[in-house]
Design an enzyme around this catalytic site. Sequence first.
Site, PDB file in Angstrom:
ATOM      1  NE  ARG A 234      -4.050  -1.667   0.650  1.00 19.54           N
ATOM      2  CZ  ARG A 234      -4.183  -2.937  -0.334  1.00 19.54           C
ATOM      3  NH1 ARG A 234      -3.355  -3.277  -1.153  1.00 19.54           N
ATOM      4  NH2 ARG A 234      -5.213  -3.861  -0.242  1.00 19.54           N
ATOM      5  CD  GLU A 263      -4.341   2.158  -5.213  1.00 19.80           C
ATOM      6  OE1 GLU A 263      -3.110   2.104  -5.171  1.00 19.80           O
ATOM      7  OE2 GLU A 263      -5.135   1.022  -5.450  1.00 19.80           O
ATOM      8  CG  HIS A 295      -3.995  -1.993  -6.679  1.00 22.36           C
ATOM      9  ND1 HIS A 295      -4.438  -1.248  -5.372  1.00 22.36           N
ATOM     10  CD2 HIS A 295      -4.060  -3.309  -6.276  1.00 22.36           C
ATOM     11  CE1 HIS A 295      -4.241  -2.219  -4.397  1.00 22.36           C
ATOM     12  NE2 HIS A 295      -4.049  -3.456  -5.028  1.00 22.36           N
TER      13      HIS A 295
HETATM   14  P1  NAD Z   1      -0.222 -11.449   5.056  1.00 23.96           P
HETATM   15  O1  NAD Z   1      -1.064 -10.988   6.128  1.00 23.96           O
HETATM   16  O2  NAD Z   1      -0.058 -12.910   4.702  1.00 23.96           O
HETATM   17  O3  NAD Z   1       1.428 -10.945   5.190  1.00 23.96           O
HETATM   18  C1  NAD Z   1       1.688  -9.820   5.879  1.00 23.96           C
HETATM   19  C2  NAD Z   1       2.987 -10.150   6.713  1.00 23.96           C
HETATM   20  O4  NAD Z   1       3.319  -8.522   7.247  1.00 23.96           O
HETATM   21  C3  NAD Z   1       2.720 -10.652   8.020  1.00 23.96           C
HETATM   22  O5  NAD Z   1       3.553 -11.838   8.198  1.00 23.96           O
HETATM   23  C4  NAD Z   1       3.020  -9.778   9.197  1.00 23.96           C
HETATM   24  O6  NAD Z   1       3.389 -10.290  10.356  1.00 23.96           O
HETATM   25  C5  NAD Z   1       4.107  -8.607   8.530  1.00 23.96           C
HETATM   26  N1  NAD Z   1       3.916  -7.448   9.124  1.00 23.96           N
HETATM   27  C6  NAD Z   1       3.096  -6.852   9.793  1.00 23.96           C
HETATM   28  N2  NAD Z   1       3.344  -5.805  10.296  1.00 23.96           N
HETATM   29  C7  NAD Z   1       4.818  -5.744   9.945  1.00 23.96           C
HETATM   30  C8  NAD Z   1       5.727  -4.597  10.083  1.00 23.96           C
HETATM   31  N3  NAD Z   1       5.607  -3.372  10.828  1.00 23.96           N
HETATM   32  N4  NAD Z   1       6.935  -4.718   9.540  1.00 23.96           N
HETATM   33  C9  NAD Z   1       7.231  -5.890   8.882  1.00 23.96           C
HETATM   34  N5  NAD Z   1       6.171  -6.828   8.438  1.00 23.96           N
HETATM   35  C10 NAD Z   1       5.081  -6.832   9.205  1.00 23.96           C
HETATM   36  O7  NAD Z   1      -0.555 -10.669   3.848  1.00 23.96           O
HETATM   37  P2  NAD Z   1      -0.243 -10.698   2.268  1.00 23.96           P
HETATM   38  O8  NAD Z   1      -1.431 -11.605   1.586  1.00 23.96           O
HETATM   39  O9  NAD Z   1       1.258 -11.315   2.109  1.00 23.96           O
HETATM   40  O10 NAD Z   1      -0.619  -9.177   1.859  1.00 23.96           O
HETATM   41  C11 NAD Z   1       0.488  -8.236   2.231  1.00 23.96           C
HETATM   42  C12 NAD Z   1      -0.235  -6.888   1.347  1.00 23.96           C
HETATM   43  O11 NAD Z   1      -0.005  -7.073   0.197  1.00 23.96           O
HETATM   44  C13 NAD Z   1      -1.641  -6.787   1.787  1.00 23.96           C
HETATM   45  O12 NAD Z   1      -1.696  -6.191   3.260  1.00 23.96           O
HETATM   46  C14 NAD Z   1      -1.852  -5.624   0.995  1.00 23.96           C
HETATM   47  O13 NAD Z   1      -1.605  -4.444   1.415  1.00 23.96           O
HETATM   48  C15 NAD Z   1      -1.143  -6.006  -0.408  1.00 23.96           C
HETATM   49  N6  NAD Z   1      -1.899  -6.516  -1.334  1.00 23.96           N
HETATM   50  C16 NAD Z   1      -1.752  -5.999  -2.701  1.00 23.96           C
HETATM   51  C17 NAD Z   1      -2.090  -6.426  -3.786  1.00 23.96           C
HETATM   52  C18 NAD Z   1      -2.012  -5.941  -4.967  1.00 23.96           C
HETATM   53  O14 NAD Z   1      -2.841  -6.199  -6.018  1.00 23.96           O
HETATM   54  N7  NAD Z   1      -1.058  -5.047  -5.591  1.00 23.96           N
HETATM   55  C19 NAD Z   1      -2.890  -7.613  -3.724  1.00 23.96           C
HETATM   56  C20 NAD Z   1      -2.856  -8.232  -2.536  1.00 23.96           C
HETATM   57  C21 NAD Z   1      -2.435  -7.847  -1.352  1.00 23.96           C
END
Ligand code: NAD
Length: 335
Positions: A234, A263, A295
């Site tokens: 994000r 966005e 995105h």
């Molecule tokens: P997830 O919940 O499986 O993984 C997120 C990880 O981030 C977790 O392991 C968590 O412990 C870690 N985390 C939390 N706080 C943190 C910090 N301060 N520092 C470092 N790590 C930290 O989620 P995911 O499925 O891997 O998705 C991650 C992110 O990707 C989503 O939250 C979303 O914002 C983004 N996303 C983007 C798209 C896209 O189309 N661009 C699509 C899906 C998700």
Amino acid sequence: MRVALFSALPHDRAFFTEANPAYGHDLGFYDTALNEESVALAFGIRAVCAFVHDRLNADVLAMLASGGTELVALRCTGFNNVDLHAAQVHGITVMRVPAYSPHAVAEHAAALMLALNRKVHRAYNRLREGNFALEGLLGFEMAGKSVGIVGAGAIGAVTARIMAGFGCRVLAHDPAPSPAVEALGVRYVGLDVLLEEADIISLHCPLTPSTHHLIGTKALERMKPGAMLINTSRWAVVDTRAIIGALKSGRLGALGLDVYEEEGDLFFRDLSGQVLQDDVFSRLLTFPNVLITGHQGFYTREALEAIAHTTLVNISAFERGETSGNEVTTALLAD
Ligand code: NAD
């Protein structure tokens, strides 16, 4: 159950309509985003299905609750657009689609890295102009480079595996280390070490109060000069002003983005006939070492099928009074 799908794009209609016969919900599709102006459309409807640009702030949630809505079924992973405290106050259950296809976003992050490294975006334009010069297209080999994954959850873990496949040394920073990720040969380190050692940093943490502006001036100063930053998470995980400053000074060597702060006003629409009003976005577009996609990380056939199915599973579980395990609560904000 009646469900109002907001921000419905043609692919939402297609994939949800295809998946729904197995679940039998009554789906209503609305092109408009969910916000203070459009919330009345959900009046009397028990579930709304929302995406990343729908605005589920305290006012909208209060209006949804007063209209009888009990469930917000997010058809995305991120939940930063929902005021979870307000949802709790109004007794609205929030569900999401965690890890619908981590490969979709991880592979997109890898695509941004490779394109930026080997200047594919520049080569594409040059060749069409009959310019076959190599100058300015010099890249580096991924093998042996250090890649830092910030947030090694579902998407970060797949990105780590892809990078390991390239022969990279993979570092990760995550408050919740995973043995499965460590088994890939990934080394968990503090954020400062990751910033100092990585040639490429890829952001995969959620946007929460603790990750807001995680990559600001101080973090950028710690990074290796000329390092590459990829953000498919994000936008607000990075600080816009600091990023533009680091690009101007050359401190940041390349920036790949699939997300942007404003966005919702830009992405998912054809604005090619209009004058771009966002000066920050316009500035980002002027850098030759910045590559932006709108995105589209999630936008694969496999991911869209999984999103539709999991969202409908969530709605069915709610209707039966069961949990699906995909509920989003304020506890997740503590990460
Ligand atoms: P997830 O919940 O499986 O993984 C997120 C990880 O981030 C977790 O392991 C968590 O412990 C870690 N985390 C939390 N706080 C943190 C910090 N301060 N520092 C470092 N790590 C930290 O989620 P995911 O499925 O891997 O998705 C991650 C992110 O990707 C989503 O939250 C979303 O914002 C983004 N996303 C983007 C798209 C896209 O189309 N661009 C699509 C899906 C998700």
